[in-house]
Design a protein around this motif. Structure first.
Motif, mmCIF file in Angstrom:
data_model
loop_
_atom_site.group_PDB
_atom_site.id
_atom_site.type_symbol
_atom_site.label_atom_id
_atom_site.label_comp_id
_atom_site.label_asym_id
_atom_site.label_seq_id
_atom_site.Cartn_x
_atom_site.Cartn_y
_atom_site.Cartn_z
ATOM 1 N N MET A 9 0.717 -1.346 0.072
ATOM 2 C CA MET A 9 -0.002 0.165 -0.056
ATOM 3 C C MET A 9 1.077 1.167 0.080
ATOM 4 O O MET A 9 1.945 1.421 0.847
ATOM 5 N N ALA A 10 0.592 2.104 -0.931
ATOM 6 C CA ALA A 10 1.431 3.432 -0.800
ATOM 7 C C ALA A 10 1.203 4.205 0.167
ATOM 8 O O ALA A 10 0.081 4.084 0.823
ATOM 9 N N PRO A 11 2.287 5.040 0.764
ATOM 10 C CA PRO A 11 1.818 5.900 2.030
ATOM 11 C C PRO A 11 0.629 7.172 1.494
ATOM 12 O O PRO A 11 0.372 7.275 0.549
ATOM 13 N N PHE A 12 0.187 7.359 2.626
ATOM 14 C CA PHE A 12 -1.109 8.380 2.561
ATOM 15 C C PHE A 12 -0.472 9.704 1.988
ATOM 16 O O PHE A 12 -0.925 10.528 1.167
ATOM 17 N N PHE A 13 0.719 10.355 2.371
ATOM 18 C CA PHE A 13 1.438 11.252 1.994
ATOM 19 C C PHE A 13 2.659 11.230 1.911
ATOM 20 O O PHE A 13 3.220 10.331 2.970
ATOM 21 N N THR A 14 3.473 11.789 0.922
ATOM 22 C CA THR A 14 5.134 11.818 0.874
ATOM 23 C C THR A 14 5.617 13.119 1.205
ATOM 24 O O THR A 14 4.710 14.160 0.632
ATOM 25 N N ILE A 40 -5.153 13.612 -5.239
ATOM 26 C CA ILE A 40 -6.533 13.875 -5.224
ATOM 27 C C ILE A 40 -7.127 12.616 -6.180
ATOM 28 O O ILE A 40 -6.696 12.358 -7.137
ATOM 29 N N PRO A 41 -8.089 11.540 -5.520
ATOM 30 C CA PRO A 41 -8.519 10.697 -6.371
ATOM 31 C C PRO A 41 -9.418 11.008 -7.306
ATOM 32 O O PRO A 41 -9.977 12.050 -6.900
ATOM 33 N N THR A 52 -12.188 4.686 -4.936
ATOM 34 C CA THR A 52 -10.845 4.244 -5.716
ATOM 35 C C THR A 52 -9.683 4.270 -4.885
ATOM 36 O O THR A 52 -9.374 5.147 -3.727
ATOM 37 N N GLY A 53 -8.747 3.328 -5.187
ATOM 38 C CA GLY A 53 -7.259 3.785 -4.364
ATOM 39 C C GLY A 53 -7.397 2.858 -3.163
ATOM 40 O O GLY A 53 -8.156 2.373 -2.764
ATOM 41 N N ALA A 78 -21.815 13.529 -1.060
ATOM 42 C CA ALA A 78 -21.996 12.197 -0.778
ATOM 43 C C ALA A 78 -21.036 11.444 0.186
ATOM 44 O O ALA A 78 -21.594 10.368 0.857
ATOM 45 N N SER A 79 -19.844 11.833 0.033
ATOM 46 C CA SER A 79 -18.901 11.141 0.689
ATOM 47 C C SER A 79 -17.479 11.860 1.012
ATOM 48 O O SER A 79 -17.510 13.025 0.188
ATOM 49 N N LEU A 80 -16.740 11.300 1.614
ATOM 50 C CA LEU A 80 -15.645 12.097 1.852
ATOM 51 C C LEU A 80 -14.187 11.184 2.159
ATOM 52 O O LEU A 80 -14.666 9.845 2.637
ATOM 53 N N THR A 81 -13.090 11.425 2.091
ATOM 54 C CA THR A 81 -11.925 10.721 2.425
ATOM 55 C C THR A 81 -11.028 11.739 2.997
ATOM 56 O O THR A 81 -10.995 12.602 2.979
ATOM 57 N N ALA A 82 -9.987 11.150 3.805
ATOM 58 C CA ALA A 82 -8.875 11.889 4.317
ATOM 59 C C ALA A 82 -7.651 11.460 3.724
ATOM 60 O O ALA A 82 -7.536 10.084 3.357
#
Length: 482
Positions: A1-6, A26-27, A32-33, A361-365
């Protein structure tokens, strides 16, 4: 799994006040992802009004309707409200009184030790354009009086979402509540809650009507998972959702810390999971910065506004559907968004969170919650990205050099993006004391909560799908992706 941020080297690497950039992608589509996604309620930011003070907020405080209307203008939906708190367990229903509430206090800043309320209380609540949760008395152990009040609510309120049966029952023994006259612990309280839910629900002949839980002590001792484990199908048919209260407390620095917010919310993971397994929603039925009406050195500050914003988004990301920010005694409430003074800085954070989530409708961090730097993305019903929100939770006291943090956004379309900045003089700035706080260059007028000033957008240049923006310590930025 890729890191959330680099981390990458900032273009301004030689500038001492600018740290190495954080990069977020940004997806292109929701779900996805490798990110986790959560649904967004149509109006996730709500207000909780202390039971005895509710009528005053809507009849004596000019700003109330306008402040709520400002959020409705963003989302198209009136924000949800909850009426409850400590005084709900001091309140007895009196069908004969024509008054909203009847009580006496030695000082206007005090909360009453006992009070009565009539059907006009429900009539006033019924006039509100959004959903309403009404908290009723369990502590006095007068179930027939509570059933009578519940019937008045159901019969008089088309906007009634749920009824609470008691507020923060873990404190019943110390408050001298009759229902806790013998042994009182989580298992005894759970049995009480379940019996009352069946009695009230069956008397109303209405399923999905009870907002259960309503404790303030940290899970798991007084949590939804513990309560659900004691419930059978007969009880569960009457439960609409499960609620908990949460007051993180601390200093301005610790409160607004993004990693601190994330840690605080992880304490509720098991409760949320148990609730979702039942097909129910989990909400913060009462919450704010510091318990007991707030702390003057923390609750009215811009840092508390940034906490409010990030807390709403991280809670939504954690599958906590709605967050009701408590407003206590009018004129004696440090954490109130309005009412104690004309306007409070935390309202700006709630407004920014609402603007970010409007029609989502949705969100992600995009971050993992372990640093001071946050990034969220909201998506529309088709799964297309709507907005991103970036937050630099580094603390700025108002003196010395204000550091900045470079954020890099990747995966962008087009050649430019618009953005609105949430900023203040410092993390300790208070608008009620002359401190400057703005969102997109605008402010909220003292007294009536109307929006003042010209709306100011920043333009972010996009090159090869990437944009770089700098946020000062104690700032946030809302980026419009379409």
């Amino acid at each position: 799994m890729a890191p959330f941020f680099t981390y990458v080297i900032a273009a301004l690497a030689g500038v001492a006040s600018t740290a190495s950039a954080v990069t977020f992608t940004i997806p292109s589509q929701a779900h996805t992802g490798t990110y986790k996604y959560a649904p967004a309620d149509p109006a996730p930011v709500g207000i909780s009004f202390e039971f005895f003070a509710f009528p005053s907020y809507f009849t004596n405080v000019t700003a109330t309707t306008q402040c709520l209307s400002n959020w409705r203008d963003l989302t198209g939906v009136w924000p949800p409200i909850r009426i409850g708190g400590t005084t709900q367990d001091r309140a007895q229903y009196d069908a004969k009184t024509s008054a909203y509430v009847v009580y006496t206090v030695a000082n206007a800043a005090d909360a009453p030790a006992s009070l009565t309320f009539g059907s006009s209380f429900m009539t006033l609540a019924s006039k509100y354009g959004g959903s309403v949760v009404v908290g009723l008395n369990r502590g006095k152990n007068n179930i027939q009086n509570t059933i009578d009040a519940a019937k008045a609510a159901v019969n008089g309120m088309n906007n009634l979402l749920a009824i609470e049966l008691g507020n923060e029952p873990e404190y019943y023994p110390s408050n001298g509540q009759p229902i806790a006259g013998g042994t009182w612990n989580p298992s005894v309280d759970a049995a009480s809650q379940n019996n009352w839910a069946i009695s009230v629900g069956s008397a109303l002949n209405k399923q999905n009507i009870i907002q259960a839980g309503n404790s303030n002590d940290s899970p798991p001792k007084w949590g939804a998972a513990e309560l659900i484990a004691t419930q059978n199908a007969t009880v569960k048919q009457y439960i609409r959702d499960y609620a908990h209260h949460n007051y993180p407390g601390g200093t301005v620095t610790s409160l607004m810390s993004h990693s601190g917010i994330s840690r605080n919310l992880h304490a509720f993971d098991a409760d949320v999971a148990a609730t979702l397994k039942e097909g129910k929603q989990y909400v913060f039925g009462e919450t704010n910065s510091v318990s007991g009406g707030g702390a003057a050195s923390v609750s009215p500050t811009f840092g508390a506004a940034l906490w409010t914003m990030d807390y709403v988004l991280r809670a939504t990301y954690s599958n906590i559907s709605r967050t009701y920010f408590h407003h206590g005694t009018v004129g004696n409430c440090q954490y109130c968004f309005w009412g104690r003074y004309s306007m409070g800085a935390p309202y700006y954070g709630a407004y920014a969170a609402t603007a970010f989530l409007a029609n989502a409708a949705s969100l992600t961090a995009l971050d993992d919650g372990n640093s001071n730097y946050a990034a969220y993305v909201a998506f529309d019903s088709s799964g297309a990205p709507l907005r991103a929100l970036l937050y630099n939770s580094d603390y700025y006291s108002g003196s010395g050099t204000r550091s900045s943090q470079s954020f890099v956004l990747q995966g962008l379309a087009g050649t430019s993006m618009r953005a609105k900045r949430l900023t203040g003089d410092s993390a300790v700035a208070r608008v009620d004391q002359g401190g400057k706080v703005t969102f997109g260059g605008q402010t909220f007028t003292n007294g009536d909560c109307t929006i003042s000033g010209s709306e100011a957008f920043e333009t972010l240049a996009v090159s090869s799908g990437q944009a770089t923006v700098s946020l000062k310590a104690s700032e946030a930025l809302l980026v419009y992706l379409k």
